[in-house]
Design a protein around this motif. Structure first.
Motif, PDB file in Angstrom:
ATOM      1  N   PHE A  90       0.706  -0.910   0.031  1.00  0.00           N
ATOM      2  CA  PHE A  90      -0.007  -0.014   0.150  1.00  0.00           C
ATOM      3  C   PHE A  90       0.753   1.182   0.190  1.00  0.00           C
ATOM      4  O   PHE A  90       0.838   2.101  -0.925  1.00  0.00           O
ATOM      5  CB  PHE A  90      -0.897  -0.178   1.350  1.00  0.00           C
ATOM      6  N   LEU A  91       1.772   1.152   0.943  1.00  0.00           N
ATOM      7  CA  LEU A  91       2.856   2.335   0.959  1.00  0.00           C
ATOM      8  C   LEU A  91       3.734   2.674  -0.446  1.00  0.00           C
ATOM      9  O   LEU A  91       3.777   3.483  -0.730  1.00  0.00           O
ATOM     10  CB  LEU A  91       3.587   2.370   2.310  1.00  0.00           C
ATOM     11  N   TYR A  92       4.229   1.564  -0.663  1.00  0.00           N
ATOM     12  CA  TYR A  92       4.896   1.625  -1.877  1.00  0.00           C
ATOM     13  C   TYR A  92       3.959   1.939  -3.067  1.00  0.00           C
ATOM     14  O   TYR A  92       4.426   2.917  -4.047  1.00  0.00           O
ATOM     15  CB  TYR A  92       5.418   0.231  -2.378  1.00  0.00           C
ATOM     16  N   LEU A  93       2.813   1.675  -3.430  1.00  0.00           N
ATOM     17  CA  LEU A  93       2.086   1.815  -4.597  1.00  0.00           C
ATOM     18  C   LEU A  93       1.524   3.332  -4.429  1.00  0.00           C
ATOM     19  O   LEU A  93       1.459   4.074  -5.286  1.00  0.00           O
ATOM     20  CB  LEU A  93       0.968   0.994  -4.739  1.00  0.00           C
ATOM     21  N   GLY A  94       1.192   3.770  -3.202  1.00  0.00           N
ATOM     22  CA  GLY A  94       0.750   5.144  -3.011  1.00  0.00           C
ATOM     23  C   GLY A  94       1.988   6.250  -3.201  1.00  0.00           C
ATOM     24  O   GLY A  94       1.755   7.289  -3.809  1.00  0.00           O
ATOM     25  N   ALA A  95       3.237   5.897  -2.782  1.00  0.00           N
ATOM     26  CA  ALA A  95       4.255   6.750  -3.042  1.00  0.00           C
ATOM     27  C   ALA A  95       4.617   6.805  -4.515  1.00  0.00           C
ATOM     28  O   ALA A  95       5.259   7.789  -4.872  1.00  0.00           O
ATOM     29  CB  ALA A  95       5.427   6.332  -2.165  1.00  0.00           C
ATOM     30  N   ASN A  96       4.449   5.716  -5.271  1.00  0.00           N
ATOM     31  CA  ASN A  96       5.020   5.661  -6.487  1.00  0.00           C
ATOM     32  C   ASN A  96       3.906   5.590  -7.882  1.00  0.00           C
ATOM     33  O   ASN A  96       4.039   5.379  -8.743  1.00  0.00           O
ATOM     34  CB  ASN A  96       5.719   4.322  -6.729  1.00  0.00           C
ATOM     35  N   ALA A  97       2.681   6.134  -7.165  1.00  0.00           N
ATOM     36  CA  ALA A  97       1.521   6.391  -8.220  1.00  0.00           C
ATOM     37  C   ALA A  97       1.899   7.474  -9.284  1.00  0.00           C
ATOM     38  O   ALA A  97       2.691   8.251  -8.897  1.00  0.00           O
ATOM     39  CB  ALA A  97       0.258   6.886  -7.252  1.00  0.00           C
ATOM     40  N   ASP A  98       1.282   7.189 -10.405  1.00  0.00           N
ATOM     41  CA  ASP A  98       1.474   7.991 -11.520  1.00  0.00           C
ATOM     42  C   ASP A  98       0.313   9.138 -11.441  1.00  0.00           C
ATOM     43  O   ASP A  98      -0.723   9.203 -11.442  1.00  0.00           O
ATOM     44  CB  ASP A  98       0.945   7.302 -12.758  1.00  0.00           C
ATOM     45  N   GLY A  99       1.087  10.442 -10.947  1.00  0.00           N
ATOM     46  CA  GLY A  99       0.160  11.471 -10.533  1.00  0.00           C
ATOM     47  C   GLY A  99      -0.229  12.551 -11.896  1.00  0.00           C
ATOM     48  O   GLY A  99      -0.720  13.538 -11.794  1.00  0.00           O
ATOM     49  N   ARG A 150       9.852  16.869 -17.255  1.00  0.00           N
ATOM     50  CA  ARG A 150       9.075  15.647 -16.998  1.00  0.00           C
ATOM     51  C   ARG A 150       7.604  16.317 -16.805  1.00  0.00           C
ATOM     52  O   ARG A 150       6.822  16.045 -16.210  1.00  0.00           O
ATOM     53  CB  ARG A 150       9.277  15.140 -15.607  1.00  0.00           C
ATOM     54  N   THR A 151       7.429  17.490 -17.497  1.00  0.00           N
ATOM     55  CA  THR A 151       6.122  18.170 -17.760  1.00  0.00           C
ATOM     56  C   THR A 151       5.870  18.552 -19.346  1.00  0.00           C
ATOM     57  O   THR A 151       5.902  19.473 -19.808  1.00  0.00           O
ATOM     58  CB  THR A 151       6.211  19.548 -17.203  1.00  0.00           C
ATOM     59  N   THR A 152       5.248  17.284 -19.727  1.00  0.00           N
ATOM     60  CA  THR A 152       5.185  17.395 -21.327  1.00  0.00           C
ATOM     61  C   THR A 152       3.581  17.680 -21.533  1.00  0.00           C
ATOM     62  O   THR A 152       3.157  17.672 -22.862  1.00  0.00           O
ATOM     63  CB  THR A 152       5.408  15.895 -21.750  1.00  0.00           C
ATOM     64  N   CYS A 190       2.797  30.408 -19.506  1.00  0.00           N
ATOM     65  CA  CYS A 190       2.644  29.262 -20.162  1.00  0.00           C
ATOM     66  C   CYS A 190       2.640  28.066 -18.941  1.00  0.00           C
ATOM     67  O   CYS A 190       3.390  28.313 -17.866  1.00  0.00           O
ATOM     68  CB  CYS A 190       3.984  28.599 -20.870  1.00  0.00           C
ATOM     69  N   ALA A 191       1.901  26.996 -18.882  1.00  0.00           N
ATOM     70  CA  ALA A 191       1.862  26.135 -17.839  1.00  0.00           C
ATOM     71  C   ALA A 191       1.479  24.718 -18.396  1.00  0.00           C
ATOM     72  O   ALA A 191       1.147  24.395 -19.516  1.00  0.00           O
ATOM     73  CB  ALA A 191       0.324  26.244 -17.160  1.00  0.00           C
ATOM     74  N   TRP A 192       2.387  24.120 -17.869  1.00  0.00           N
ATOM     75  CA  TRP A 192       2.805  22.392 -18.025  1.00  0.00           C
ATOM     76  C   TRP A 192       2.806  21.400 -16.841  1.00  0.00           C
ATOM     77  O   TRP A 192       3.247  22.167 -15.835  1.00  0.00           O
ATOM     78  CB  TRP A 192       3.855  21.936 -18.672  1.00  0.00           C
ATOM     79  N   ASP A 193       2.083  20.278 -16.990  1.00  0.00           N
ATOM     80  CA  ASP A 193       2.278  19.526 -15.841  1.00  0.00           C
ATOM     81  C   ASP A 193       2.728  18.000 -16.674  1.00  0.00           C
ATOM     82  O   ASP A 193       3.017  18.141 -17.756  1.00  0.00           O
ATOM     83  CB  ASP A 193       1.130  19.375 -14.852  1.00  0.00           C
ATOM     84  N   GLN A 194       2.487  16.984 -15.711  1.00  0.00           N
ATOM     85  CA  GLN A 194       2.620  15.651 -16.200  1.00  0.00           C
ATOM     86  C   GLN A 194       1.805  15.052 -16.997  1.00  0.00           C
ATOM     87  O   GLN A 194       0.745  15.318 -16.958  1.00  0.00           O
ATOM     88  CB  GLN A 194       2.950  14.707 -14.989  1.00  0.00           C
ATOM     89  N   THR A 195       2.184  14.307 -17.779  1.00  0.00           N
ATOM     90  CA  THR A 195       1.570  13.236 -18.683  1.00  0.00           C
ATOM     91  C   THR A 195       1.484  12.064 -18.218  1.00  0.00           C
ATOM     92  O   THR A 195       2.358  11.355 -18.118  1.00  0.00           O
ATOM     93  CB  THR A 195       1.887  13.268 -20.261  1.00  0.00           C
ATOM     94  N   LYS A 196       0.155  11.533 -17.814  1.00  0.00           N
ATOM     95  CA  LYS A 196       0.153  10.280 -17.393  1.00  0.00           C
ATOM     96  C   LYS A 196       0.339   9.162 -18.418  1.00  0.00           C
ATOM     97  O   LYS A 196       0.211   9.381 -19.315  1.00  0.00           O
ATOM     98  CB  LYS A 196      -1.539  10.045 -17.041  1.00  0.00           C
ATOM     99  N   GLY A 197       1.315   8.308 -17.622  1.00  0.00           N
ATOM    100  CA  GLY A 197       1.882   7.335 -18.405  1.00  0.00           C
ATOM    101  C   GLY A 197       2.986   7.557 -19.066  1.00  0.00           C
ATOM    102  O   GLY A 197       3.635   6.580 -19.621  1.00  0.00           O
ATOM    103  N   GLU A 198       3.429   8.879 -18.882  1.00  0.00           N
ATOM    104  CA  GLU A 198       4.940   9.307 -19.780  1.00  0.00           C
ATOM    105  C   GLU A 198       5.875  10.021 -19.053  1.00  0.00           C
ATOM    106  O   GLU A 198       7.246   9.667 -19.030  1.00  0.00           O
ATOM    107  CB  GLU A 198       4.453  10.164 -20.906  1.00  0.00           C
TER     108      GLU A 198
END
Length: 223
Positions: A49-58, A83-85, A105-113
């Protein structure tokens, strides 16, 4: 009158008085084994649970739409390094004021990338009244109250450049790269944290600064 037992039925005669009784089975090892198994499963579940929570794709799903002005011309390689495509056209705009033009301009993370953890990149390009605007933005960055502030000049970037680092008490990190070149000022605000084994951890400052600098250089090249 006692009846004889059915044919083929065998009755075990009772042991004579004083004969030792067979020992009763000890169930303690079984109980201990069950408890140990439950504890191991609980620990494994907590670890997972802790590992998956910490490494979740946000990240967010890739957005459509076109980024305005110079935002649209920032190379994908510079955004990938940060890391903000995932461009956010709704939060990006061009404003023409009396004495200058400002592009946001604003960028954030692309899920899965773009991996786990958190990254956000916001940039501002101001054309006009550059000397005053540069000093104003450097001063404003130093007033950030989200952590310990440090700043230093950056060599080889525009006519003058400053990096302002905001090092929070938590894993959060922010760096502002502010550059003046001719009549143009570029500010890149890069924020986020990295995923650790069981929680967030502070990113590598050198990599963080390089990512922000890369976006600033790309914006200067388009100005």
């Amino acid at each position: 009158m006692n009846q004889p037992p059915p044919h083929g039925w065998y009755q075990q005669p009772p042991p004579p008085p004083g004969w030792p009784q067979p020992p009763k089975k000890n169930r303690a090892p079984l109980v201990v084994g069950i408890i140990a198994g439950v504890l191991v499963l609980g620990a494994a579940a907590t670890f997972g649970f802790l590992y998956l929570g910490a490494n979740a794709d946000g990240g967010s799903p890739k957005r459509g739409g076109t980024m305005p002005g110079v935002c649209a011309d920032v190379p994908e390689a510079a955004l990938a390094k940060a890391r903000t495509t995932n461009g956010n056209p709704a939060m990006s705009r061009v404003r023409k004021l009396a004495d200058h033009t400002q592009t946001s301009c604003a960028w954030d993370q692309t899920k899965g990338e773009d991996g786990s953890g958190l990254r956000n990149t916001d940039a501002y390009v101001v054309v006009g009244d550059a000397a005053a605007e540069y000093e104003r933005r450097v001063s404003q960055s130093k007033q950030n109250n989200q952590g310990t502030i440090s700043n230093r000049p950056l060599e080889g970037l525009g006519d003058e450049a400053t990096a302002v680092l905001v090092d929070g008490k938590s894993a959060f990190l922010q760096i502002d790269v502010i550059v003046r070149k001719g009549d143009t000022v570029v500010e890149v605000e890069h924020t986020g944290w990295d995923a650790g084994l069981f929680g967030n951890k502070r990113p590598d400052i050198t990599e963080f600064e390089a990512a922000a600098r890369g976006v600033a250089e790309a914006l200067l090249a388009q100005s």
